[in-house]
Design an enzyme around this catalytic site. Structure first.
Site, PDB file in Angstrom:
ATOM      1  N   GLY B  10      61.957   9.511 131.262  1.00  0.00           N
ATOM      2  CA  GLY B  10      61.512   9.921 129.935  1.00  0.00           C
ATOM      3  C   GLY B  10      62.593  10.730 129.248  1.00  0.00           C
ATOM      4  CB  ALA B  11      62.669  12.437 126.000  1.00  0.00           C
ATOM      5  CB  ILE B  15      58.173   9.557 136.608  1.00  0.00           C
ATOM      6  CG1 ILE B  15      57.932  10.222 135.254  1.00  0.00           C
ATOM      7  CG2 ILE B  15      56.901   9.480 137.444  1.00  0.00           C
ATOM      8  CD1 ILE B  15      57.348  11.596 135.302  1.00  0.00           C
ATOM      9  CE  LYS B  24      52.736   3.977 145.300  1.00  0.00           C
ATOM     10  NZ  LYS B  24      52.319   2.641 144.852  1.00  0.00           N
ATOM     11  CG  ASP B 124      54.144  14.481 123.437  1.00  0.00           C
ATOM     12  OD1 ASP B 124      53.984  13.919 122.333  1.00  0.00           O
ATOM     13  OD2 ASP B 124      55.008  14.136 124.255  1.00  0.00           O
TER      14      ASP B 124
END
Lengths: 331, 208
Positions: B10-11, B15, B24, B124
């Site tokens: 992402g910005a 991840i 997991k 956001d």
């Protein structure tokens, strides 16, 4: 096709002449006259008087510098908005007079979109960028999506240039204050904590402005305050631009607007672009600031895509938003 | 805990898929940004990591579907959390039937009202930050969030979503109306005050 564009949204009156050379913009001339208030900010009426005083000479000079004759101009374009009413009306009046006397079509264009298109038109490989448009009044992150130039982020209160100018005025700098703040900032060493305000992809500066003014009252060094202001605001601008790039999945970034001439802002955005393997573009300074050439070029694009305007419908629009323009010329 | 592959960049963060005590898991690591000075970078990374972990936990307590937090590493800006098997709302919304779309938007409105009831501001709310998993809309990325009880903050929060829908799902702008409809029902305070605030924020934007 040769187009003459008249820009007059705020403090600048500009006349540019451009030629369409197989889809790219060739700037033949680009003359600008800037109204500089002796005191305080821009007074709309005073600015409009300034524009009215210089427009006739500017038209002649710009056409002669372009080495064309008025009869060779195919199209007249003007800044329809957004901007200060009296300034817009002055530029539009000149455009209408010219259109009628030369018997050439007229077209009114969106100033913010023009900032983006001049980058695409003059820079090789700049095809589908995210534009960080930073000027006195405007701070927007714009990109093409679903048929329009959409605003992905913008200031929630004041433009970045306005923020710097207001601070500059408080500490006694002359308008425009950006270049002087940049100089002072380069001598700053100590970072003073300032509010960093991002909401999604939007941004706010008024809290930071107040905090900066408080530091000045507390006798912190002006260099350090300017340094901290630049570092904080530009980091936030770079961050929202990066967020818009990630969101739209675009890999080009373009700068526009007067604040784009700040070296530090350019460096930050360029570094960000480099780190995410994106390409960075910035037009030459005379095409970043408010200018007639960009207005002329957008006129060419719109005219060529079949958009027409009659003199009697050539209204100005002070609140002409970027995303109101149907962009039929972009693939 | 071993770091495996990065599934999304992402910005501001990467991840990657990891394992946490046999489960997991997802690791969100905030990446230092070389364009900003270290002082600002360190402050933002540590502050946002801490705040995000706190808000996700509180949102869960408010009854909103969010990933479970397994671990937080402030120094390195890493949050380890539950892996969600699903798709981003951004990627599915335009392809759903009208009925499904309305139902998703209703769920979105309900969830926003639930965290707003606890004064949690997401910061956001875009359709990229919602994951459809097990027929539930999970909210992720509270990185720009805060605790705030002001109507202004809630209005700005919803305004971000409105803009995201207008720009990314422009042909389905009625989505936002469905969000608001359910939001009104679930919000404890008078939602009309928040909706009025949104209109005010729109007008406050330049040239509206």
């Amino acid at each position: 096709m040769i187009c003459l564009g008249i820009e007059g949204t705020a403090h600048s009156i500009g006349v540019g002449v451009v030629e369409n050379v197989s889809g790219k913009c060739k700037v033949l001339s680009n003359m600008i006259k800037i109204y500089r208030p002796k005191k305080g900010g821009i007074h709309p009426r005073e600015a409009a008087n300034h524009h009215a005083l210089y427009i006739a000479d500017l038209l002649k000079e710009s056409v002669s510098k372009a080495q064309v004759d008025f009869s060779e101009v195919d199209l007249i374009s003007f800044s329809k908005g957004p901007g200060l009413g009296p300034c817009l009306r002055t530029a539009a009046t000149a455009a209408r007079a010219l259109s009628l006397s030369l018997n050439r079509p007229i077209i009114g264009v969106n100033h913010c979109v023009a900032h983006l298109e001049i980058g695409r038109g003059t820079l090789d490989d700049c095809k589908d960028p995210v534009l960080l448009y930073t000027s006195g009044a405007n701070t927007q992150v714009i990109a093409f999506a679903e048929g329009r130039y959409r605003v992905f982020g913008e200031t929630l209160d004041i433009g970045i240039g306005n923020c710097l100018d207001k601070f500059g005025r408080t500490v006694g700098l002359d308008f425009p204050c950006g270049p002087q703040i940049e100089k002072l900032a380069s001598k700053g060493k100590k970072y003073l904590e300032l509010p960093y305000s991002i909401k999604g992809m939007d941004i706010a500066f008024s809290g930071l402005l107040t905090a900066a003014e408080q530091y000045y009252k507390k006798n912190e060094s002006l260099e350090d305050i300017c340094y901290s202001m630049q570092e904080t605001t530009f980091a936030a601008l770079t961050e929202v631009t990066e967020r818009a790039m990630a969101h739209t999945e675009k890999d080009e970034v373009l700068l526009g607007g007067g604040v784009a001439s700040n070296r530090r802002l350019c460096d930050m955005v360029q570094t960000m672009a480099h780190d995410r393997d994106a390409r960075f573009f910035v037009p030459s300074k005379d095409l970043c600031i408010d200018n007639g050439a960009m207005i002329a070029w957008l006129g060419v694009l719109m005219y060529n895509s079949g958009i027409r305007m009659k003199v009697e419908n050539s209204f100005i629009d002070q609140r002409f938003r970027t995303d109101m323009v149907d962009v039929s010329w972009h693939d | 805990m071993t770091k495996k592959n990065i599934i999304y960049r992402g910005a501001e963060a990467e991840i990657c898929i990891a394992k946490y005590k046999g489960f997991k898991a997802i690791q969100k690591k905030r990446i230092p940004k070389s364009y900003r000075i270290k002082h600002i970078d360190d402050r933002l990374i540590s502050l946002r990591t801490k705040e995000e972990a706190k808000l996700i936990t509180e949102a869960r307590q408010s009854g909103v579907a969010v990933p479970i937090i397994y671990d937080v590493d402030l120094k390195n800006g890493i949050i380890t959390m539950e892996y969600l098997d699903g798709k981003r709302i951004k990627d599915v919304l335009n392809d759903l039937s009208e009925e499904e779309r309305d139902s998703i938007c209703t769920k979105i409105g309900e969830s926003i009202a639930r965290f707003h009831n606890n004064d949690i501001i997401h910061g956001d709310i875009t359709t990229s930050n919602m994951i459809l998993s097990n027929e539930q809309v999970h909210f992720i990325d509270f990185g720009l969030g805060e605790k705030n009880n002001e109507i202004e903050a809630k209005g700005v929060d919803l305004h971000v979503l409105m803009e995201a829908i207008e720009s990314t799902h422009s042909q389905y702008s009625s989505c936002f109306d469905y969000v608001l409809e359910e939001y009104k029902k679930v919000l404890k305070d008078d939602a009309n005050l928040v909706i009025k605030k949104i209109q005010e924020i729109v007008k406050r934007g330049r040239y509206r």
